[in-house]
Design a protein around this motif. Structure first.
Motif, short mmCIF file in Angstrom:
data_model
loop_
_atom_site.label_atom_id
_atom_site.label_comp_id
_atom_site.label_asym_id
_atom_site.label_seq_id
_atom_site.Cartn_x
_atom_site.Cartn_y
_atom_site.Cartn_z
N ARG A 122 0.83 -1.21 0.00
CA ARG A 122 0.00 0.00 0.00
C ARG A 122 0.86 1.25 0.00
O ARG A 122 0.57 2.23 -0.69
N LYS A 123 1.94 1.22 0.78
CA LYS A 123 2.84 2.37 0.84
C LYS A 123 3.51 2.59 -0.52
O LYS A 123 3.56 3.72 -1.03
N LEU A 124 4.02 1.50 -1.12
CA LEU A 124 4.69 1.62 -2.42
C LEU A 124 3.72 2.09 -3.49
O LEU A 124 4.08 2.87 -4.38
N LYS A 125 2.49 1.64 -3.40
CA LYS A 125 1.50 2.05 -4.38
C LYS A 125 1.19 3.54 -4.26
O LYS A 125 0.98 4.23 -5.26
N ARG A 126 1.15 4.03 -3.01
CA ARG A 126 0.94 5.47 -2.81
C ARG A 126 2.07 6.28 -3.42
O ARG A 126 1.87 7.37 -3.96
N MET A 127 3.29 5.74 -3.34
CA MET A 127 4.46 6.48 -3.81
C MET A 127 4.67 6.35 -5.31
O MET A 127 5.08 7.30 -5.97
N ILE A 128 4.38 5.16 -5.86
CA ILE A 128 4.67 4.91 -7.28
C ILE A 128 3.46 5.17 -8.16
O ILE A 128 3.59 5.52 -9.33
N GLY A 129 2.26 5.03 -7.60
CA GLY A 129 1.04 5.21 -8.39
C GLY A 129 1.01 6.50 -9.20
O GLY A 129 0.69 6.48 -10.39
N PRO A 130 1.34 7.66 -8.58
CA PRO A 130 1.30 8.91 -9.35
C PRO A 130 2.26 8.93 -10.54
O PRO A 130 2.04 9.68 -11.50
N VAL A 131 3.30 8.11 -10.50
CA VAL A 131 4.25 8.06 -11.62
C VAL A 131 3.55 7.57 -12.88
O VAL A 131 3.92 7.94 -13.99
N PHE A 132 2.52 6.73 -12.69
CA PHE A 132 1.82 6.15 -13.84
C PHE A 132 0.41 6.71 -13.99
O PHE A 132 -0.45 6.07 -14.59
N SER A 133 0.16 7.88 -13.43
CA SER A 133 -1.14 8.52 -13.61
C SER A 133 -1.32 8.91 -15.08
O SER A 133 -0.33 9.06 -15.82
N PRO A 134 -2.57 9.06 -15.55
CA PRO A 134 -2.78 9.46 -16.94
C PRO A 134 -2.03 10.72 -17.34
O PRO A 134 -1.48 10.81 -18.44
N SER A 135 -1.95 11.70 -16.45
CA SER A 135 -1.25 12.94 -16.79
C SER A 135 0.26 12.72 -16.90
O SER A 135 0.91 13.28 -17.79
N SER A 136 0.81 11.88 -16.04
CA SER A 136 2.25 11.60 -16.10
C SER A 136 2.60 10.85 -17.37
O SER A 136 3.61 11.14 -18.04
N VAL A 137 1.76 9.86 -17.71
CA VAL A 137 2.01 9.08 -18.92
C VAL A 137 1.88 9.97 -20.15
O VAL A 137 2.68 9.88 -21.09
N ALA A 138 0.87 10.83 -20.16
CA ALA A 138 0.67 11.74 -21.30
C ALA A 138 1.87 12.67 -21.48
O ALA A 138 2.23 13.02 -22.61
N GLU A 139 2.51 13.04 -20.38
CA GLU A 139 3.63 13.97 -20.47
C GLU A 139 4.84 13.35 -21.18
O GLU A 139 5.57 14.04 -21.88
N VAL A 140 5.05 12.05 -20.98
CA VAL A 140 6.22 11.42 -21.61
C VAL A 140 5.88 10.84 -22.98
O VAL A 140 6.76 10.34 -23.68
N GLU A 141 4.62 10.94 -23.40
CA GLU A 141 4.23 10.36 -24.69
C GLU A 141 5.05 10.90 -25.86
O GLU A 141 5.47 10.11 -26.72
N PRO A 142 5.33 12.20 -25.95
CA PRO A 142 6.14 12.68 -27.07
C PRO A 142 7.54 12.04 -27.10
O PRO A 142 8.08 11.79 -28.17
N LEU A 143 8.11 11.78 -25.93
CA LEU A 143 9.43 11.16 -25.89
C LEU A 143 9.38 9.72 -26.36
O LEU A 143 10.28 9.25 -27.06
N VAL A 144 8.34 9.02 -25.96
CA VAL A 144 8.16 7.64 -26.41
C VAL A 144 8.03 7.60 -27.93
O VAL A 144 8.61 6.76 -28.60
N ARG A 145 7.27 8.54 -28.46
CA ARG A 145 7.06 8.59 -29.90
C ARG A 145 8.35 8.89 -30.64
O ARG A 145 8.70 8.21 -31.62
N GLU A 146 9.09 9.89 -30.17
CA GLU A 146 10.29 10.31 -30.88
C GLU A 146 11.41 9.27 -30.77
O GLU A 146 12.07 8.94 -31.75
N ALA A 147 11.63 8.78 -29.54
CA ALA A 147 12.78 7.92 -29.31
C ALA A 147 12.50 6.45 -29.53
O ALA A 147 13.42 5.66 -29.68
N GLY A 148 11.22 6.06 -29.55
CA GLY A 148 10.90 4.66 -29.73
C GLY A 148 10.19 4.37 -31.03
O GLY A 148 10.70 3.66 -31.88
#
Length: 468
Positions: A122-148
């Motif tokens: 539960r503690k790890l999920k509280r800490m890591i969950g925001p890393v994979f929030s929709p807004s966080s994922v959307a922010e790195v999408e351009p990098l995934v597209r360009e570099a991958g």
């Protein structure tokens, strides 16, 4: 001497008889013996070992389900389960904890995937969950597209122009193991989306050897070889220390990271438990980072490979998918974002169907609580391993309709809303409950790809009930 020898033989005989008696009780007289399955399980353990080593364990599970039904005894201490409601109830109940086998994925210490400790998870999920929030994922999408994505397309184009054949799964592995660095977006994609390391796997020309990280993953997960793990730890530690130094240098200069896209490593460095205020130390970051890289590399690459296989062998589906994509994006130079694809019915249905037919992560084993549990009307004592037979659920005609082995995306379209909801709820590609894959999509739009709403356990007491 003769007397001592006789005593040793006597003790050995008594121990042998006790073990035999225990095996006979466990196989024929214990409460779990009511579960249908092969007799003399203790003596057929070699079959389980053989199927595991040869990679046929999932196929063996499905064959046992076809023979014995929704619940089957696979080994003296393992029970296979294919009842969808029972599986959902088990996976959504904190009383059914992960098995000891998950300790093999600790790598450099307990992590969000390996831990059996509910409070720590539960503690790890509280800490890591925001890393994979929709807004966080959307922010790195351009990098995934360009570099991958773009680099992958360029590599395939090189092979096409040369008229050469190539290993597409190898390219998918390289794509899924690349870097997504906010400081340098052209250095690669997921390695640093996992932990900040530059692998440059897609920059290698045919015949060149890429970064050995792919072999590290295979050697550790399949063979349990420790040397790659040691190298991996060293590599990850050096990357984390380098990032910490970069952050420190920027702070000393009065600079900040605004204007840069935060990768996963940076977000984890800044992560703080909202309840305790604790942060990750370097050793914890190493363990979490390696776990995420292992969890996101092979799974992504294998799923993409099966998807290409299915599309190549089903040209009608491929044409229908192409028509939808061409209608939605007539300009070949248009930049396509995930937000633009969420409404594409056939595309989402195709991805659902790929995940249903070829689920990569079929584990999700749990152990019955100490007090035992009633599963499918049979009492199972505490300490038994329960293995969901995922293929049996995904081939269930009552859920997915007739001909469940066929690759038919329209089964997700030509269906009533209630049945569609049931189909999505029964999709186990990312497990479910609090221990579901933390990287799965959580957007709850009607055409969302990975919709898995929390299941109401009260509706499932008929399938699984905990014994007081």
């Amino acid at each position: 001497m003769a007397s001592a020898s006789a005593n040793i033989k006597y003790v050995a005989a008594v121990c042998g008889l006790l073990l035999l008696a225990k095996a006979i009780y466990r196989d024929f007289f214990s409460p779990a013996s009511k579960v249908p399955g092969l007799p003399f399980l203790t003596f057929l353990q070699a079959r389980w070992i053989y199927n595991t080593v040869t990679g046929n364990y999932v196929r063996h599970q499905y064959a046992m389900f076809k023979r014995y039904g929704r619940i089957v005894r696979l080994t003296p201490t393992e029970i296979g389960l294919s009842d969808p409601d029972a599986i959902k109830a088990m996976l959504t109940s904190p009383k059914f904890r992960k098995t000891d086998a998950y300790a093999n994925f600790q790598f450099h210490g307990d992590n969000i995937f390996s831990t059996q400790d509910v409070a720590l998870h539960r503690k790890l999920k509280r800490m890591i969950g925001p890393v994979f929030s929709p807004s966080s994922v959307a922010e790195v999408e351009p990098l995934v597209r360009e570099a991958g994505v773009k680099r992958l397309a360029a590599r395939i184009a090189e092979y096409a122009e040369a008229g050469a054949t190539f290993n597409i799964m190898e390219l998918f592995l390289y794509t899924s193991c690349v870097r997504c660095s906010g400081a340098d977006p052209l250095q690669d994609v997921i390695g640093e989306v996992a932990f900040g390391g530059t692998f440059n796997t897609l920059l290698c020309k045919p015949g060149e050897k890429p970064h050995p990280v792919i072999h590290w993953i295979n050697d550790i997960t399949y063979l349990g070889i420790l040397l790659p793990l040691r190298l991996w730890r060293q590599f990850t530690r050096s990357v984390i220390k380098k990032r910490l130094q970069e952050n420190s240098d920027q702070a000393d200069r009065g600079e900040h990271r605004n204007g840069y896209v935060k990768d996963v490593l940076q977000r984890m460095l800044e992560s703080k438990d909202e309840l305790t205020g604790s942060t990750f130390d370097i050793d914890e970051l190493i363990s979490q980072s390696i776990a995420m890289l292992v969890g996101g590399t092979d799974t992504t690459a294998v799923t993409l490979t099966w998807g290409m296989h299915l599309l190549c062998n089903n040209p009608k589906v491929a044409r229908a998918l192409k028509e939808e994509l061409m209608a939605a994006f007539p300009d070949p130079d248009q930049t396509i974002l995930h937000e633009d694809t969420k409404h594409l019915t056939y595309l989402n249905a195709t991805i659902y169907e790929i995940l249903r037919l070829y689920t990569v992560a079929t584990g999700s084993q749990r152990v019955t609580p100490p007090e035992g549990a009633v599963i499918c009307d049979i009492f199972i004592p505490g300490g038994y391993v329960i293995s969901p037979i995922v293929e049996a659920v995904h081939q269930n005609t009552a859920i997915y309709g007739k001909d469940p082995r066929a690759f038919n995306p329209r089964r997700w379209i030509d269906v009533e809303p209630d049945q569609l909801f049931n189909m999505r709820q029964s999709l186990l590609s990312f497990s479910m409950g609090s221990r579901a894959c933390i990287g799965q999509k959580t957007d709850m739009t009607p055409t969302s790809l990975f919709i898995l709403k929390p299941y109401d356990e009260k509706l499932l007491v008929r399938a699984v009930s905990n014994v007081d």
